[in-house]
Motif scaffolding. Structure first.
Motif, PDB file in Angstrom:
ATOM      1  N   THR A  42       1.267  -0.876   0.006  1.00  0.00           N
ATOM      2  CA  THR A  42       0.059  -0.011  -0.186  1.00  0.00           C
ATOM      3  C   THR A  42       0.804   1.189  -0.810  1.00  0.00           C
ATOM      4  OG1 THR A  42      -1.947   1.135   1.415  1.00  0.00           O
ATOM      5  CG2 THR A  42      -0.338  -0.351   1.689  1.00  0.00           C
ATOM      6  N   ARG A  43       0.302   2.336   0.174  1.00  0.00           N
ATOM      7  CA  ARG A  43       0.764   3.518  -0.293  1.00  0.00           C
ATOM      8  C   ARG A  43       0.454   4.531   0.883  1.00  0.00           C
ATOM      9  NH1 ARG A  43      -0.039   3.622  -6.391  1.00  0.00           N
ATOM     10  NH2 ARG A  43       2.180   2.766  -6.635  1.00  0.00           N
ATOM     11  N   SER A  44       0.053   4.013   1.438  1.00  0.00           N
ATOM     12  CA  SER A  44      -0.770   5.017   2.976  1.00  0.00           C
ATOM     13  C   SER A  44      -0.617   4.322   4.195  1.00  0.00           C
ATOM     14  CB  SER A  44      -1.823   5.055   2.913  1.00  0.00           C
ATOM     15  OG  SER A  44      -2.810   4.241   2.625  1.00  0.00           O
ATOM     16  N   VAL A  45      -0.715   4.565   5.726  1.00  0.00           N
ATOM     17  CA  VAL A  45      -0.819   4.032   6.555  1.00  0.00           C
ATOM     18  C   VAL A  45      -2.211   4.748   7.502  1.00  0.00           C
ATOM     19  CG1 VAL A  45      -0.162   3.830   9.151  1.00  0.00           C
ATOM     20  CG2 VAL A  45       1.505   4.266   7.519  1.00  0.00           C
ATOM     21  N   THR A  46      -2.760   4.034   8.077  1.00  0.00           N
ATOM     22  CA  THR A  46      -4.065   3.816   8.116  1.00  0.00           C
ATOM     23  C   THR A  46      -4.051   3.615   9.867  1.00  0.00           C
ATOM     24  OG1 THR A  46      -5.057   3.994   6.092  1.00  0.00           O
ATOM     25  CG2 THR A  46      -7.122   3.861   8.400  1.00  0.00           C
ATOM     26  N   THR A  47      -5.120   4.291  10.782  1.00  0.00           N
ATOM     27  CA  THR A  47      -4.882   4.401  12.474  1.00  0.00           C
ATOM     28  C   THR A  47      -5.947   4.770  12.725  1.00  0.00           C
ATOM     29  OG1 THR A  47      -4.241   5.942  12.663  1.00  0.00           O
ATOM     30  CG2 THR A  47      -2.268   4.248  12.633  1.00  0.00           C
ATOM     31  N   MET A  48      -7.024   4.251  12.072  1.00  0.00           N
ATOM     32  CA  MET A  48      -8.598   4.640  12.265  1.00  0.00           C
ATOM     33  C   MET A  48      -9.007   3.380  13.188  1.00  0.00           C
ATOM     34  SD  MET A  48      -9.729   7.642  11.117  1.00  0.00           S
ATOM     35  CE  MET A  48      -9.316   8.692   9.543  1.00  0.00           C
ATOM     36  N   GLY A  69       8.057   7.002  10.820  1.00  0.00           N
ATOM     37  CA  GLY A  69       7.528   7.946  11.035  1.00  0.00           C
ATOM     38  C   GLY A  69       6.946   7.206  12.177  1.00  0.00           C
ATOM     39  N   VAL A  70       6.110   8.041  13.242  1.00  0.00           N
ATOM     40  CA  VAL A  70       4.490   7.793  13.730  1.00  0.00           C
ATOM     41  C   VAL A  70       3.752   8.101  13.784  1.00  0.00           C
ATOM     42  CG1 VAL A  70       4.150   7.533  16.482  1.00  0.00           C
ATOM     43  CG2 VAL A  70       6.505   7.082  15.823  1.00  0.00           C
ATOM     44  N   ALA A  71       2.931   7.272  14.384  1.00  0.00           N
ATOM     45  CA  ALA A  71       1.591   7.763  13.526  1.00  0.00           C
ATOM     46  C   ALA A  71       0.335   7.188  14.430  1.00  0.00           C
ATOM     47  CB  ALA A  71       0.586   6.982  12.197  1.00  0.00           C
ATOM     48  N   ARG A  72      -0.442   8.973  14.704  1.00  0.00           N
ATOM     49  CA  ARG A  72      -1.022   8.390  15.806  1.00  0.00           C
ATOM     50  C   ARG A  72      -2.795   7.787  15.293  1.00  0.00           C
ATOM     51  NH1 ARG A  72      -0.384  14.550  17.703  1.00  0.00           N
ATOM     52  NH2 ARG A  72      -2.379  14.880  16.490  1.00  0.00           N
ATOM     53  N   PRO A  73      -3.480   7.411  16.738  1.00  0.00           N
ATOM     54  CA  PRO A  73      -4.359   7.038  16.530  1.00  0.00           C
ATOM     55  C   PRO A  73      -5.808   7.837  15.167  1.00  0.00           C
ATOM     56  CG  PRO A  73      -4.124   6.338  18.523  1.00  0.00           C
ATOM     57  CD  PRO A  73      -3.177   7.177  17.969  1.00  0.00           C
ATOM     58  N   GLY A  74      -6.222   8.074  14.240  1.00  0.00           N
ATOM     59  CA  GLY A  74      -7.013   8.270  13.854  1.00  0.00           C
ATOM     60  C   GLY A  74      -6.302   9.219  12.573  1.00  0.00           C
ATOM     61  N   ARG A  75      -5.644   8.769  12.511  1.00  0.00           N
ATOM     62  CA  ARG A  75      -5.185   9.692  11.523  1.00  0.00           C
ATOM     63  C   ARG A  75      -4.815   8.551   9.984  1.00  0.00           C
ATOM     64  NH1 ARG A  75      -5.802  13.591  14.765  1.00  0.00           N
ATOM     65  NH2 ARG A  75      -3.928  14.114  15.535  1.00  0.00           N
ATOM     66  N   ILE A  76      -4.366   9.080   8.869  1.00  0.00           N
ATOM     67  CA  ILE A  76      -4.118   8.623   7.327  1.00  0.00           C
ATOM     68  C   ILE A  76      -2.896   9.103   7.158  1.00  0.00           C
ATOM     69  CG2 ILE A  76      -5.072   7.911   5.212  1.00  0.00           C
ATOM     70  CD1 ILE A  76      -7.485   8.117   5.851  1.00  0.00           C
ATOM     71  N   VAL A  77      -2.056   9.315   6.732  1.00  0.00           N
ATOM     72  CA  VAL A  77      -0.990   9.218   6.217  1.00  0.00           C
ATOM     73  C   VAL A  77      -0.359   8.201   5.070  1.00  0.00           C
ATOM     74  CG1 VAL A  77       1.708   9.729   6.750  1.00  0.00           C
ATOM     75  CG2 VAL A  77       0.673   9.595   8.737  1.00  0.00           C
ATOM     76  N   PHE A  78      -0.767   9.115   3.843  1.00  0.00           N
ATOM     77  CA  PHE A  78      -0.213   8.624   2.760  1.00  0.00           C
ATOM     78  C   PHE A  78       1.433   9.334   2.378  1.00  0.00           C
ATOM     79  CE2 PHE A  78      -4.810  10.328   2.289  1.00  0.00           C
ATOM     80  CZ  PHE A  78      -4.758   9.116   1.581  1.00  0.00           C
ATOM     81  N   ILE A  79       2.292   8.416   1.577  1.00  0.00           N
ATOM     82  CA  ILE A  79       3.109   8.570   1.108  1.00  0.00           C
ATOM     83  C   ILE A  79       3.564   7.968   0.188  1.00  0.00           C
ATOM     84  CG2 ILE A  79       6.343   7.576   2.018  1.00  0.00           C
ATOM     85  CD1 ILE A  79       2.567   6.710   4.057  1.00  0.00           C
ATOM     86  N   ARG A  80       4.266   9.153  -1.173  1.00  0.00           N
ATOM     87  CA  ARG A  80       4.526   9.096  -2.233  1.00  0.00           C
ATOM     88  C   ARG A  80       5.178   8.545  -2.951  1.00  0.00           C
ATOM     89  NH1 ARG A  80       3.997  13.795  -5.806  1.00  0.00           N
ATOM     90  NH2 ARG A  80       2.644  14.402  -4.016  1.00  0.00           N
ATOM     91  N   GLY A  81       5.276   7.582  -3.391  1.00  0.00           N
ATOM     92  CA  GLY A  81       6.253   6.629  -4.077  1.00  0.00           C
ATOM     93  C   GLY A  81       6.708   4.874  -3.279  1.00  0.00           C
ATOM     94  N   ALA A  82       5.898   4.736  -2.453  1.00  0.00           N
ATOM     95  CA  ALA A  82       5.884   3.695  -1.504  1.00  0.00           C
ATOM     96  C   ALA A  82       5.301   2.528  -1.876  1.00  0.00           C
ATOM     97  CB  ALA A  82       5.258   3.954   0.108  1.00  0.00           C
ATOM     98  N   GLU A  83       5.515   1.953  -1.905  1.00  0.00           N
ATOM     99  CA  GLU A  83       5.273   0.256  -2.469  1.00  0.00           C
ATOM    100  C   GLU A  83       4.555  -0.311  -1.455  1.00  0.00           C
ATOM    101  OE1 GLU A  83       6.173  -3.008  -5.931  1.00  0.00           O
ATOM    102  OE2 GLU A  83       5.770  -0.834  -6.349  1.00  0.00           O
ATOM    103  N   HIS A  84       5.714  -0.770  -0.513  1.00  0.00           N
ATOM    104  CA  HIS A  84       4.936  -1.448   1.268  1.00  0.00           C
ATOM    105  C   HIS A  84       5.028  -0.599   1.380  1.00  0.00           C
ATOM    106  CE1 HIS A  84       6.463  -4.407  -1.359  1.00  0.00           C
ATOM    107  NE2 HIS A  84       5.595  -5.379  -1.140  1.00  0.00           N
ATOM    108  N   ILE A  85       4.196  -0.425   2.801  1.00  0.00           N
ATOM    109  CA  ILE A  85       4.472   0.249   4.762  1.00  0.00           C
ATOM    110  C   ILE A  85       4.562  -1.268   5.425  1.00  0.00           C
ATOM    111  CG2 ILE A  85       3.261   1.001   6.067  1.00  0.00           C
ATOM    112  CD1 ILE A  85       4.049   2.713   3.635  1.00  0.00           C
TER     113      ILE A  85
END
Length: 110
Positions: A42-48, A69-85
């Motif tokens: 994926t290209r994003s981190v979701t902590t919903m 990085g660190v993602a707190r609960p309830g966040r979505i982080v998109f990472i351009r160019g990512a293939e795996h998280i």
């Protein structure tokens, strides 16, 4: 769920679950005990819906770390160019951005 290990020089991730199906990716680490790690294509981190923050590491197509990085609960982080998280429990030290990693099919402990 399959288990792999991510290796960068002397650094080793320990067992990492591989999320392959839609449901495995959607559930992420929410349904696993604290301290587990997971790799997702994926290209994003979701902590919903999560109760605790996670540490994440983004890998590009060549398996180079392009972000972390660190993602707190309830966040979505998109990472351009990512293939795996790769998602880890908070407190996990990671190799620096720019480091190339290998994904080993089986963990020695398994």
């Amino acid at each position: 769920m399959d288990t792999v290990e991510i290796v960068a020089g002397e650094w080793r991730s320990g067992p990492v679950l591989v999320a392959r199906s839609f449901m495995e990716r959607w559930q992420g680490l929410r349904t696993h005990p604290a301290g587990r790690a997971m790799v997702l294509r994926t290209r994003s981190v979701t902590t919903m819906g999560m109760q605790r923050p996670i540490v994440w590491m983004a890998l590009d197509r060549s398996k180079t770390i392009i972000g972390a990085g660190v993602a707190r609960p309830g966040r979505i982080v998109f990472i351009r160019g990512a293939e795996h998280i790769v998602e880890f429990a908070v407190g996990r030290d990671l190799p620096p951005v720019g480091t190339s990693v290998s994904i080993v099919d089986r963990c020695p402990e398994d």
